[in-house]
Design a protein around this motif. Structure first.
Motif, PDB file in Angstrom:
ATOM      1  N   VAL A  12       1.611 -11.098 -51.994  1.00  0.00           N
ATOM      2  CA  VAL A  12       0.570 -11.008 -50.963  1.00  0.00           C
ATOM      3  C   VAL A  12       0.426 -12.307 -50.163  1.00  0.00           C
ATOM      4  CG1 VAL A  12      -0.780  -9.236 -52.161  1.00  0.00           C
ATOM      5  CG2 VAL A  12      -1.319 -11.645 -52.548  1.00  0.00           C
ATOM      6  N   ASP A  13       0.640 -13.460 -50.804  1.00  0.00           N
ATOM      7  CA  ASP A  13       0.476 -14.748 -50.124  1.00  0.00           C
ATOM      8  C   ASP A  13       1.708 -15.615 -50.363  1.00  0.00           C
ATOM      9  OD1 ASP A  13      -2.021 -14.508 -48.981  1.00  0.00           O
ATOM     10  OD2 ASP A  13      -3.078 -15.756 -50.441  1.00  0.00           O
ATOM     11  N   VAL A  14       2.027 -16.457 -49.394  1.00  0.00           N
ATOM     12  CA  VAL A  14       3.019 -17.508 -49.637  1.00  0.00           C
ATOM     13  C   VAL A  14       2.352 -18.837 -49.287  1.00  0.00           C
ATOM     14  CG1 VAL A  14       4.939 -15.971 -49.069  1.00  0.00           C
ATOM     15  CG2 VAL A  14       4.133 -17.568 -47.359  1.00  0.00           C
ATOM     16  N   MET A  15       2.628 -19.858 -50.092  1.00  0.00           N
ATOM     17  CA  MET A  15       1.989 -21.156 -49.851  1.00  0.00           C
ATOM     18  C   MET A  15       3.029 -22.272 -49.778  1.00  0.00           C
ATOM     19  SD  MET A  15      -1.450 -22.839 -51.106  1.00  0.00           S
ATOM     20  CE  MET A  15      -1.312 -22.892 -52.871  1.00  0.00           C
ATOM     21  N   PRO A  16       3.403 -22.665 -48.534  1.00  0.00           N
ATOM     22  CA  PRO A  16       4.298 -23.811 -48.374  1.00  0.00           C
ATOM     23  C   PRO A  16       3.550 -25.103 -48.692  1.00  0.00           C
ATOM     24  CG  PRO A  16       4.163 -22.453 -46.368  1.00  0.00           C
ATOM     25  CD  PRO A  16       3.037 -22.054 -47.257  1.00  0.00           C
ATOM     26  N   ARG A  17       4.256 -26.062 -49.274  1.00  0.00           N
ATOM     27  CA  ARG A  17       3.638 -27.340 -49.654  1.00  0.00           C
ATOM     28  C   ARG A  17       4.551 -28.477 -49.230  1.00  0.00           C
ATOM     29  NH1 ARG A  17       1.882 -28.161 -55.836  1.00  0.00           N
ATOM     30  NH2 ARG A  17       3.945 -27.270 -56.082  1.00  0.00           N
ATOM     31  N   GLY A  18       3.920 -29.567 -48.742  1.00  0.00           N
ATOM     32  CA  GLY A  18       4.686 -30.706 -48.254  1.00  0.00           C
ATOM     33  C   GLY A  18       5.040 -31.680 -49.361  1.00  0.00           C
ATOM     34  N   LEU A  19       6.004 -32.567 -49.081  1.00  0.00           N
ATOM     35  CA  LEU A  19       6.429 -33.583 -50.046  1.00  0.00           C
ATOM     36  C   LEU A  19       5.766 -34.932 -49.796  1.00  0.00           C
ATOM     37  CD1 LEU A  19      10.236 -32.733 -50.151  1.00  0.00           C
ATOM     38  CD2 LEU A  19       8.617 -32.530 -52.056  1.00  0.00           C
ATOM     39  N   ASP A  20       4.874 -34.991 -48.800  1.00  0.00           N
ATOM     40  CA  ASP A  20       4.175 -36.254 -48.564  1.00  0.00           C
ATOM     41  C   ASP A  20       3.160 -36.482 -49.688  1.00  0.00           C
ATOM     42  OD1 ASP A  20       3.215 -33.900 -47.329  1.00  0.00           O
ATOM     43  OD2 ASP A  20       1.993 -34.956 -45.870  1.00  0.00           O
ATOM     44  N   ASP A  21       2.593 -37.694 -49.716  1.00  0.00           N
ATOM     45  CA  ASP A  21       1.676 -38.060 -50.797  1.00  0.00           C
ATOM     46  C   ASP A  21       0.491 -37.113 -50.865  1.00  0.00           C
ATOM     47  OD1 ASP A  21       3.075 -40.313 -51.603  1.00  0.00           O
ATOM     48  OD2 ASP A  21       2.039 -41.613 -50.160  1.00  0.00           O
ATOM     49  N   GLU A  22      -0.146 -37.085 -52.038  1.00  0.00           N
ATOM     50  CA  GLU A  22      -1.376 -36.313 -52.179  1.00  0.00           C
ATOM     51  C   GLU A  22      -2.435 -36.887 -51.243  1.00  0.00           C
ATOM     52  OE1 GLU A  22      -2.201 -36.471 -56.332  1.00  0.00           O
ATOM     53  OE2 GLU A  22      -0.588 -35.068 -56.778  1.00  0.00           O
ATOM     54  N   TYR A  23      -3.289 -36.015 -50.764  1.00  0.00           N
ATOM     55  CA  TYR A  23      -4.308 -36.429 -49.806  1.00  0.00           C
ATOM     56  C   TYR A  23      -5.581 -36.811 -50.554  1.00  0.00           C
ATOM     57  CZ  TYR A  23      -7.757 -36.098 -46.074  1.00  0.00           C
ATOM     58  OH  TYR A  23      -8.779 -36.367 -45.202  1.00  0.00           O
ATOM     59  N   VAL A  24      -5.927 -38.100 -50.499  1.00  0.00           N
ATOM     60  CA  VAL A  24      -7.110 -38.622 -51.186  1.00  0.00           C
ATOM     61  C   VAL A  24      -8.057 -39.157 -50.119  1.00  0.00           C
ATOM     62  CG1 VAL A  24      -7.966 -40.226 -52.934  1.00  0.00           C
ATOM     63  CG2 VAL A  24      -5.638 -39.316 -53.117  1.00  0.00           C
TER      64      VAL A  24
END
Ligand code: MTE
Length: 429
Positions: free
Chosen positions: A208-220
């Motif tokens: 039902v869903d697809v979730m692309p994720r980046g390789l940049d640092d975690e967002y803090v």
């Protein structure tokens, strides 16, 4: 083509029901945010149980830098860019020297943290999740390049583009980067269809869903909240419709700041959907949440329900002059005013310009054959009369019949500003 946001609103409600029943995942989303959405939607009676709602736990965090422009690799000459923290806005007047496409040297950058350096030779895209019929699959850049390629001209535009005008024109400040109109660029993207990649990875009918994720640092954030890596789910219907995994921009490999080696390109949708430096895509049989479709990228405010609008999908309608703010134009001289207009929902059919603060309007010439999700250049001659301050206005209409309004209903995060911008100039003696 699937129409949003209507179906996204219904889909979002269903997603919430499923989360309340323990059938949707929200890793990295604060529990209170989901509870707030549930309460507001009148679904709070079923307490969500047995779901991980911790913030991201992966090791290694690097927050957004406070140093202007730090983390962006390409040069940011001041005549081309206005730097806002980790982001760089294109000066709209700098586009006057460019053609229909925005060169990478002029393209705005929106980075949550810093541009990572990724080795394309060892880079792999991992596609995983219970929405696949088999196990996880990996794709190298060569694998993606061996698939049929699609070339498409499309803009990437930040949902908060023109946010600053909520404050300056409507006296209603909004939080976030104070973009004027330059958080947009149009490029020719080439890549593989996400639908082809998903099918080769064994997409199941349960997805039902697809979730692309980046390789940049975690967002803090500056107050220490770690939102994890930049990621945002999209419904399978959009993923299978027109989304590309792009590896070229304007005929060249993607530049480092724009997602090298591969980024998502989700045409017409808010820029956050076009995840850069793509590392993995989760394909899920249950709906997914991330902070980027709960806390961010919904409309909150007096005019909206407490849970906010449905997650933002399609961009809106805008136009802008290719002129510096407060430019001086000599009186009694014929000038050629130029600009661009764009819509995510239809072709641009008309641009009108007012040189008397909105009292009268005349039609500008359109210079490109327009299509939704791209922009159209326009121009009109103007010979100013008496010296003094003037507001120039441009107003676009698209093929759905929509015209830019005088004001935009306020939302606290300043998304989707679409009102006519009043561009201040001075007529010199
Ligand atoms: N993808 C990752 N991995 N990290 C980011 O910070 N920013 C998003 C999107 N994709 C972002 C991302 C946002 S908010 C926008 S508007 C676009 O990228 C900007 O794309 P550009 O920097 O190539 O102009």
């Amino acid at each position: 083509m699937t129409r949003f946001p209507e179906s996204e609103a219904a889909y979002d409600r269903r997603r919430l029901h499923q989360w309340a029943g323990g059938r949707a995942r929200a890793d990295g989303v604060a529990r209170r945010d989901l509870l707030r959405l549930l309460a507001a939607a009148g679904l709070a009676s079923t307490a969500p149980v047995a779901l991980s709602t911790n913030t991201a736990t992966a090791a290694g965090t690097a927050g957004a830098s406070g140093v202007a422009g730090e983390g962006i690799v390409k040069p940011l000459p001041p005549e081309r860019f206005i730097v806002h923290g980790t982001n760089a806005e294109t000066r709209f007047e700098a586009l006057a020297d460019t053609g229909h496409l925005t060169p990478a040297s002029h393209f705005f950058v929106r980075n949550h943290t810093t541009t990572p350096r990724i080795d394309a030779a060892t880079w792999r895209l991992s596609i995983w999740g219970d929405g696949l019929a088999g196990g996880a699959r990996q794709f190298s850049l060569a694998d993606l390049r061996s698939l049929p390629s699609v070339t498409r001209t499309a803009f990437v535009e930040c949902a908060g583009n023109a946010r600053n005008f909520f404050k300056t024109q409507q006296n209603q400040p909004a939080s976030g980067t104070p973009w004027t109109t330059g958080a947009i660029g149009t490029a020719r993207w080439r890549g593989a269809r996400l639908s082809d990649v998903l099918r080769r990875a064994g997409l199941s009918h349960r997805a039902v869903d697809v979730m692309p994720r980046g390789l940049d640092d975690e967002y803090v954030t500056s107050n220490g909240t770690n939102y994890g890596r930049v990621r945002r789910p999209m419904p399978v219907s959009k993923a299978l419709d027109d989304v590309l995994l792009a590896y070229e921009m304007n005929g060249e490999p993607l530049p480092l700041d724009h997602g090298y080696p591969v980024r998502v390109l989700a045409p017409s949708w808010v820029g956050i959907s076009s995840i850069k430096w793509l590392g993995d895509i989760e394909v899920s049989s249950v709906p997914l949440y991330s902070p980027w479709n709960t806390d961010f990228y919904r409309l909150y405010g007096d005019a909206y329900p407490p849970e906010g609008s449905a997650p933002l999908t399609r961009q809106t309608l805008k136009s802008a002059f290719e002129l510096p703010w407060n430019a001086t134009l000599p009186a009694h001289t014929r000038h050629r005013l130029t600009g661009r207009a764009w819509s995510a929902s239809g072709a641009i059919t008309r641009v009108e310009v007012s040189t008397d603060g909105g009292a009268s309007w005349r039609r500008a010439h359109l210079h490109d054959s327009s299509h939704p999700g791209s922009w159209t250049r326009w121009s009109t001659p103007w010979t100013p009369g008496k010296p003094g301050p003037v507001e120039l206005l441009s107003r676009a209409t698209d093929s759905t019949g929509r015209t830019q309004p005088e004001t935009t209903v306020h939302n606290t995060q300043g998304y989707l500003f679409d009102a006519v911008v009043r561009h201040a100039v001075t007529v010199g003696a």
